[in-house]
Design an enzyme around this catalytic site. Structure first.
Site, short mmCIF file in Angstrom:
data_model
loop_
_atom_site.label_atom_id
_atom_site.label_comp_id
_atom_site.label_asym_id
_atom_site.label_seq_id
_atom_site.Cartn_x
_atom_site.Cartn_y
_atom_site.Cartn_z
N LYS A 212 4.57 -1.98 9.19
CA LYS A 212 4.19 -0.56 9.11
C LYS A 212 2.67 -0.42 8.93
O LYS A 212 2.03 0.35 9.62
CB LYS A 212 4.91 0.14 7.94
CG LYS A 212 6.43 0.09 8.02
CD LYS A 212 7.08 0.86 6.89
CE LYS A 212 6.80 0.31 5.51
NZ LYS A 212 7.32 -1.06 5.28
N ARG B 222 10.44 7.47 1.17
CA ARG B 222 11.33 6.34 0.87
C ARG B 222 12.64 6.80 0.25
O ARG B 222 13.52 5.97 0.00
CB ARG B 222 10.64 5.41 -0.13
CG ARG B 222 9.71 4.43 0.51
CD ARG B 222 8.91 3.76 -0.58
NE ARG B 222 8.89 2.35 -0.41
CZ ARG B 222 7.86 1.69 0.10
NH1 ARG B 222 6.79 2.32 0.50
NH2 ARG B 222 7.90 0.39 0.19
N ARG C 201 1.89 -13.38 3.79
CA ARG C 201 0.82 -12.37 3.89
C ARG C 201 -0.30 -12.66 2.89
O ARG C 201 -0.07 -13.00 1.74
CB ARG C 201 1.39 -10.98 3.62
CG ARG C 201 0.29 -9.92 3.49
CD ARG C 201 0.82 -8.52 3.49
NE ARG C 201 1.92 -8.31 2.61
CZ ARG C 201 2.75 -7.28 2.68
NH1 ARG C 201 2.56 -6.36 3.59
NH2 ARG C 201 3.75 -7.15 1.83
N ARG D 267 -0.37 -10.40 -2.76
CA ARG D 267 0.09 -9.27 -3.59
C ARG D 267 1.06 -9.77 -4.65
O ARG D 267 1.88 -10.63 -4.38
CB ARG D 267 0.78 -8.23 -2.70
CG ARG D 267 -0.16 -7.18 -2.18
CD ARG D 267 0.41 -6.31 -1.12
NE ARG D 267 1.74 -5.78 -1.37
CZ ARG D 267 2.37 -4.95 -0.54
NH1 ARG D 267 1.79 -4.57 0.58
NH2 ARG D 267 3.58 -4.50 -0.82
N ARG E 282 12.86 -5.66 -3.36
CA ARG E 282 12.32 -4.59 -2.50
C ARG E 282 13.23 -4.37 -1.29
O ARG E 282 13.44 -3.23 -0.86
CB ARG E 282 10.90 -4.96 -2.04
CG ARG E 282 9.88 -4.78 -3.16
CD ARG E 282 8.57 -5.50 -2.87
NE ARG E 282 7.94 -5.11 -1.64
CZ ARG E 282 7.02 -5.85 -1.01
NH1 ARG E 282 6.64 -7.01 -1.51
NH2 ARG E 282 6.48 -5.42 0.10
P1 AP5 Z 1 2.52 -5.37 7.15
O1 AP5 Z 1 1.95 -4.60 8.30
O2 AP5 Z 1 1.70 -5.49 5.92
O3 AP5 Z 1 4.00 -4.81 6.84
P2 AP5 Z 1 4.48 -3.54 6.03
O4 AP5 Z 1 5.69 -3.02 6.72
O5 AP5 Z 1 3.35 -2.59 5.82
O6 AP5 Z 1 4.93 -4.26 4.70
P3 AP5 Z 1 4.74 -3.87 3.16
O7 AP5 Z 1 5.26 -5.07 2.43
O8 AP5 Z 1 3.35 -3.43 2.84
O9 AP5 Z 1 5.72 -2.68 3.03
P4 AP5 Z 1 6.33 -2.08 1.77
O10 AP5 Z 1 6.89 -0.84 2.30
O11 AP5 Z 1 7.28 -2.97 1.05
O12 AP5 Z 1 5.10 -2.01 0.75
P5 AP5 Z 1 4.19 -0.80 0.26
O13 AP5 Z 1 2.84 -1.32 0.13
O14 AP5 Z 1 4.42 0.41 1.08
O15 AP5 Z 1 2.90 -6.84 7.70
C1 AP5 Z 1 3.45 -7.81 6.82
C2 AP5 Z 1 2.96 -9.23 7.23
O16 AP5 Z 1 3.46 -9.52 8.53
C3 AP5 Z 1 1.43 -9.34 7.33
O17 AP5 Z 1 1.05 -10.64 6.94
C4 AP5 Z 1 1.13 -9.13 8.84
O18 AP5 Z 1 -0.04 -9.82 9.22
C5 AP5 Z 1 2.39 -9.72 9.47
N1 AP5 Z 1 2.79 -9.02 10.70
C6 AP5 Z 1 2.73 -7.68 10.94
N2 AP5 Z 1 3.21 -7.42 12.18
C7 AP5 Z 1 3.60 -8.63 12.71
C8 AP5 Z 1 4.19 -8.99 13.95
N3 AP5 Z 1 4.48 -8.08 14.90
N4 AP5 Z 1 4.47 -10.31 14.15
C9 AP5 Z 1 4.17 -11.25 13.20
N5 AP5 Z 1 3.60 -10.95 12.00
C10 AP5 Z 1 3.33 -9.64 11.76
O19 AP5 Z 1 4.82 -0.50 -1.19
C11 AP5 Z 1 4.68 -1.40 -2.26
C12 AP5 Z 1 5.35 -0.82 -3.51
O20 AP5 Z 1 4.71 0.42 -3.87
C13 AP5 Z 1 6.83 -0.46 -3.35
O21 AP5 Z 1 7.67 -1.57 -3.58
C14 AP5 Z 1 6.98 0.61 -4.44
O22 AP5 Z 1 7.06 0.03 -5.72
C15 AP5 Z 1 5.66 1.37 -4.34
N6 AP5 Z 1 5.72 2.50 -3.39
C16 AP5 Z 1 4.99 2.64 -2.23
N7 AP5 Z 1 5.29 3.77 -1.63
C17 AP5 Z 1 6.22 4.40 -2.40
C18 AP5 Z 1 6.94 5.61 -2.26
N8 AP5 Z 1 6.79 6.42 -1.20
N9 AP5 Z 1 7.82 5.93 -3.25
C19 AP5 Z 1 8.01 5.12 -4.31
N10 AP5 Z 1 7.38 3.95 -4.50
C20 AP5 Z 1 6.48 3.59 -3.54
#
Ligand code: AP5
Length: 222
Positions: free
Chosen positions: A18, A93, A132, A165, A176
């Protein structure tokens, strides 16, 4: 000619790509990238009251309460930078968050135009997340195997030391994924009923995912 704002959601499990794709889409369509995960990590790094509260949930892989995240979102959505539209990355979410977003956009005479669902199998998600590495200074994201930096452990853009992270450790990642299935996956049916959802295979190379996302958007962006 009056240009209508464009609001698109990137939906998908942790590690689906994402953040990677949201940055590209935001640049391509001149939209504001709103990553609630990045915003929360910023609050944690600054040690604000919100950051201290949020970290309790994030470190366990749980969702931060809807009210806290909702206030943060509303502030960004009402900013000048959001006037042309936004890419929502990691929001909504929960159903309550989706309802709040609908309400905030409706106040601005806007609506969610398209929901892009990135579908990736669990085994691939785990490999992506545990490999990552991120830059704490400029936010660039790498992967030790598939997108390594030129010099090991250092950011290509700014040279800062890359970090893992705290919530990318194996047991937290599993939680998660569980939380995603319970609270966020049901949003697929919330949006598919409105015929604005497009599913894209996120398990191919990043450039190809981006091409497919643009194709899936069709004339939404025209
Ligand atoms: P990346 O692009 O970073 O993936 P992502 O989907 O953004 O993954 P996240 O782990 O950041 O998502 P998340 O939703 O769990 O975390 P968030 O920060 O939102 O890619 C991942 C890896 O794969 C990278 O190394 C990249 O290089 C690689 N990659 C990407 N595309 C690829 C491809 N096509 N092929 C191969 N490799 C690839 O949330 C973190 C925490 O914050 C949550 O757990 C929660 O506690 C809190 N939080 C955030 N938002 C909310 C909300 N709305 N409500 C409540 N709590 C929230």
């Amino acid at each position: 000619m009056v240009t209508r704002a464009l609001d698109l959601i990137l939906l998908g499990p942790p590690g689906a790509g994402k953040g990677t794709q949201a940055k590209r889409l935001a640049a391509a369509f001149e939209l504001l990238h709103i990553s609630t995960g990045d915003l929360l990590r910023d609050e944690v790094a600054k040690g604000t009251a919100l950051g201290v509260e949020a970290e309790r949930y994030m470190s366990r892989g749980e969702l931060v309460p809807d009210e806290l995240v909702g206030k943060m979102l509303a502030k960004r959505l009402h900013s000048q930078q959001a006037a042309l539209g936004c890419v929502y990355d990691g929001y909504p979410r929960t159903r309550a968050q989706a309802v709040l977003l609908d309400g905030l956009l409706s106040e601005l005479n806007r609506r969610v135009d398209v929901v892009l669902y990135l579908n990736v199998a669990d085994a691939e998600l785990l490999a992506r997340i545990t490999g990552r590495r991120s830059c704490p200074s400029c936010g660039a994201v790498y992967h030790v195997a598939t997108q390594p930096p030129k010099a090991e452990g250092a950011c290509d853009r700014c040279g800062s030391a890359l970090t893992q992270r705290d919530d990318d450790k194996d047991d937290v990642v599993r939680e998660r994924l569980r939380v995603y299935r319970e609270h966020t996956a049901p949003l697929l049916s919330y949006y598919s009923g409105r015929r604005i959802m497009r599913e894209v295979d996120g398990a191919v190379a990043p450039d190809e995912v981006f091409r497919r996302l643009r194709e899936a958007m069709g004339n939404v962006s025209a």
